[in-house]
Design a protein around this motif. Structure first.
Motif, PDB file in Angstrom:
ATOM      1  N   ALA A  63     -15.042 -43.711 -13.700  1.00 19.98           N
ATOM      2  CA  ALA A  63     -13.740 -43.585 -12.734  1.00 19.98           C
ATOM      3  C   ALA A  63     -14.299 -44.618 -11.436  1.00 19.98           C
ATOM      4  CB  ALA A  63     -13.753 -42.202 -12.446  1.00 19.98           C
ATOM      5  N   LEU A  64     -15.579 -44.503 -11.028  1.00 19.70           N
ATOM      6  CA  LEU A  64     -16.178 -45.310  -9.859  1.00 19.70           C
ATOM      7  C   LEU A  64     -15.870 -46.767 -10.273  1.00 19.70           C
ATOM      8  CD1 LEU A  64     -19.317 -43.841  -8.508  1.00 19.70           C
ATOM      9  CD2 LEU A  64     -17.138 -44.027  -7.287  1.00 19.70           C
ATOM     10  N   GLU A  65     -16.372 -47.251 -11.450  1.00 17.32           N
ATOM     11  CA  GLU A  65     -16.277 -48.550 -11.756  1.00 17.32           C
ATOM     12  C   GLU A  65     -14.860 -49.103 -11.645  1.00 17.32           C
ATOM     13  OE1 GLU A  65     -17.154 -51.209 -15.818  1.00 17.32           O
ATOM     14  OE2 GLU A  65     -18.572 -49.779 -14.976  1.00 17.32           O
TER      15      GLU A  65
ATOM     16  N   VAL B  91      -9.206 -39.583 -21.752  1.00 15.02           N
ATOM     17  CA  VAL B  91      -8.334 -40.555 -20.792  1.00 15.02           C
ATOM     18  C   VAL B  91      -7.741 -40.395 -19.816  1.00 15.02           C
ATOM     19  CG1 VAL B  91      -6.461 -42.199 -21.232  1.00 15.02           C
ATOM     20  CG2 VAL B  91      -8.101 -41.785 -23.102  1.00 15.02           C
ATOM     21  N   LEU B  92      -7.216 -39.008 -19.546  1.00 16.33           N
ATOM     22  CA  LEU B  92      -6.612 -38.665 -18.158  1.00 16.33           C
ATOM     23  C   LEU B  92      -7.456 -38.433 -17.215  1.00 16.33           C
ATOM     24  CD1 LEU B  92      -3.535 -36.257 -19.561  1.00 16.33           C
ATOM     25  CD2 LEU B  92      -3.656 -38.881 -19.341  1.00 16.33           C
ATOM     26  N   SER B  93      -8.702 -38.008 -17.537  1.00 14.77           N
ATOM     27  CA  SER B  93      -9.497 -37.619 -16.330  1.00 14.77           C
ATOM     28  C   SER B  93     -10.104 -38.670 -15.357  1.00 14.77           C
ATOM     29  CB  SER B  93     -10.789 -36.861 -17.097  1.00 14.77           C
ATOM     30  OG  SER B  93     -10.670 -35.775 -17.488  1.00 14.77           O
ATOM     31  N   VAL B  94     -10.332 -40.128 -16.321  1.00 14.81           N
ATOM     32  CA  VAL B  94     -10.771 -41.192 -15.372  1.00 14.81           C
ATOM     33  C   VAL B  94      -9.756 -41.715 -14.195  1.00 14.81           C
ATOM     34  CG1 VAL B  94     -11.422 -43.476 -15.884  1.00 14.81           C
ATOM     35  CG2 VAL B  94     -12.364 -42.028 -17.244  1.00 14.81           C
ATOM     36  N   PRO B  95      -8.670 -42.018 -14.587  1.00 12.59           N
ATOM     37  CA  PRO B  95      -7.668 -42.197 -13.495  1.00 12.59           C
ATOM     38  C   PRO B  95      -7.449 -41.117 -12.448  1.00 12.59           C
ATOM     39  CG  PRO B  95      -6.542 -42.052 -15.393  1.00 12.59           C
ATOM     40  CD  PRO B  95      -8.122 -42.206 -15.737  1.00 12.59           C
TER      41      PRO B  95
ATOM     42  N   GLY C 283     -24.331 -40.897 -13.414  1.00 11.56           N
ATOM     43  CA  GLY C 283     -24.631 -42.117 -13.137  1.00 11.56           C
ATOM     44  C   GLY C 283     -24.149 -43.231 -14.496  1.00 11.56           C
ATOM     45  N   ASP C 284     -24.781 -44.016 -15.048  1.00 10.78           N
ATOM     46  CA  ASP C 284     -24.505 -44.987 -16.126  1.00 10.78           C
ATOM     47  C   ASP C 284     -24.171 -43.958 -17.309  1.00 10.78           C
ATOM     48  OD1 ASP C 284     -24.155 -47.467 -17.355  1.00 10.78           O
ATOM     49  OD2 ASP C 284     -26.161 -47.200 -18.438  1.00 10.78           O
ATOM     50  N   ASN C 285     -23.220 -44.430 -18.028  1.00  9.94           N
ATOM     51  CA  ASN C 285     -22.774 -43.593 -19.262  1.00  9.94           C
ATOM     52  C   ASN C 285     -22.027 -42.411 -19.189  1.00  9.94           C
ATOM     53  OD1 ASN C 285     -22.362 -44.011 -22.215  1.00  9.94           O
ATOM     54  ND2 ASN C 285     -23.809 -42.238 -22.445  1.00  9.94           N
ATOM     55  N   SER C 286     -21.609 -42.060 -18.040  1.00  9.85           N
ATOM     56  CA  SER C 286     -20.818 -40.865 -17.729  1.00  9.85           C
ATOM     57  C   SER C 286     -19.206 -41.412 -17.325  1.00  9.85           C
ATOM     58  CB  SER C 286     -21.433 -40.294 -16.288  1.00  9.85           C
ATOM     59  OG  SER C 286     -21.146 -41.054 -15.102  1.00  9.85           O
TER      60      SER C 286
ATOM     61  N   GLY D  19     -10.167 -51.853   2.706  1.00  9.42           N
ATOM     62  CA  GLY D  19     -11.341 -52.271   2.848  1.00  9.42           C
ATOM     63  C   GLY D  19     -12.617 -51.372   2.492  1.00  9.42           C
ATOM     64  N   LEU D  20     -12.262 -50.646   1.359  1.00 15.50           N
ATOM     65  CA  LEU D  20     -13.400 -49.845   0.673  1.00 15.50           C
ATOM     66  C   LEU D  20     -13.907 -50.103  -0.477  1.00 15.50           C
ATOM     67  CD1 LEU D  20     -11.820 -46.418   1.710  1.00 15.50           C
ATOM     68  CD2 LEU D  20     -13.632 -47.479   2.544  1.00 15.50           C
ATOM     69  N   ALA D  21     -13.329 -51.487  -1.043  1.00 10.32           N
ATOM     70  CA  ALA D  21     -13.873 -52.306  -2.310  1.00 10.32           C
ATOM     71  C   ALA D  21     -15.350 -52.208  -2.318  1.00 10.32           C
ATOM     72  CB  ALA D  21     -13.395 -53.350  -2.631  1.00 10.32           C
ATOM     73  N   GLY D  22     -16.234 -51.569  -3.356  1.00 11.44           N
ATOM     74  CA  GLY D  22     -17.631 -51.510  -3.336  1.00 11.44           C
ATOM     75  C   GLY D  22     -18.372 -50.771  -2.576  1.00 11.44           C
TER      76      GLY D  22
END
Length: 311
Positions: A210-212, A288-292, A202-205, A181-184
């Motif tokens: 990762a959040l998105e 590529v590994l840092s985001v997931p 924020g934007d472009n980081s 129940g934590l989407a968003g």
């Protein structure tokens, strides 16, 4: 009278094929400083930026040297950097003689060292890959760079597997958060520089990516710099009482204690509600590994509800 002979279409096609085949031997890749040809995959590689190190290790290739190896072990940590890897100076000012002594057959750099590329090219072929540029998506560019590096190292299949696993990990994280129940859910992502100053991503980081990708929402909607963060203080984090404050480790204990003892800390909505937690180490400007990895860490903390600071 002698007649000029023109070969027929079939013969002309054969000649063209042979010429093209001869001229295309090896691997040619385009990068930020032009084109590079490799007759065989490089084996001795020096990487002068930590996300480039991350990509090498993800492809199963251990570099012979990296810029600030100890810093990588403290601030990035994953994938682990073997003890055998030599340090070749700072990321902003690498030691050319230390690099030369390792006899590399490839040097990896980002655009911030473009001025040093001519000197580096006297040592070994130098591949320039830049993630952060105006109007670019760093997550997409990191994936493109990994594919290019896989081609250079003749490890394209491994690069594909890394990307597939990253997408699978992100899908799993989105599913976990949705089921909880934590989407968003809103969150601030910050790196504390000391007990007063911080970077708000924020934007472009990469952290925003990762959040998105995790299906979360970034509470920070103000303008950011080229690297996707805004310099700020705790006073900038008001107006979102239900948001989490998630800081990226490491955070020196002395700075942490001074901040918690400050007059401002108790008035921060996230602090009074126990919605503050830390994740990492994970490199905020990673690949590529840092985001997931970052997305998974966020999910772990939010699902468990671990408010570890200010309780």
């Amino acid at each position: 009278m002698l007649k000029r002979y023109w070969p027929g279409p079939a013969l002309r096609a054969l000649v063209l094929f042979l010429l093209c085949s001869t001229g295309s031997a090896g691997t040619v890749v385009s990068h930020d400083a032009g084109d590079l040809r490799f007759e065989e995959p490089p084996q001795r590689i020096v990487a002068l930026n930590w996300w480039l190190v991350e990509h090498l290790l993800a492809l199963g290739m251990t570099p012979v040297g990296v810029a600030d190896a100890e810093g990588y072990r403290e601030w990035v940590a994953q994938p682990p950097l073997p003890d055998s890897v030599k340090s070749v100076g700072a990321r902003q000012s690498p030691n050319l003689e230390a690099i030369r002594s390792l006899e590399p057959d490839l040097i990896l750099v980002t655009g911030h060292l473009m001025a040093a590329v001519p000197a580096l090219e006297t040592i070994a072929p130098t591949l320039v890959q830049t993630t952060y540029e105006a109007g670019s998506n760093p997550w997409k560019r990191a994936r493109d760079h990994l594919i290019t590096l896989g081609k250079v190292l003749d490890r394209e299949a491994q690069a594909d597997k890394v990307l597939e696993q990253a997408e699978q990990d992100l899908a799993d994280t989105r599913r976990r958060l949705a089921n909880a129940g934590l989407a968003g859910q809103e969150a601030f992502l910050v790196r504390f520089l000391d007990d007063r100053r911080l970077r708000i991503h924020g934007d472009n980081s990469m952290l925003d990516q990762a959040l998105e990708q995790a299906g979360l929402s970034n509470a920070w909607q103000r303008a950011t710099n080229l690297w996707g963060f805004t310099p700020g203080t705790l006073a900038d984090l008001g107006g979102h009482p239900d948001a989490w404050l998630i800081y990226i480790r490491p955070w020196p204990e002395a700075d942490r204690e001074r901040l918690l003892a400050s007059d401002l800390w108790p008035y921060l909505p996230m602090a009074s509600s126990g919605r503050v937690t830390g994740v990492g180490p994970v490199w905020t400007f990673g690949g590529v590994l840092s985001v997931p990895m970052m997305a998974r860490m966020l999910a772990d903390q939010l699902i468990e509800g671990n408010g570890e600071v200010g309780e």
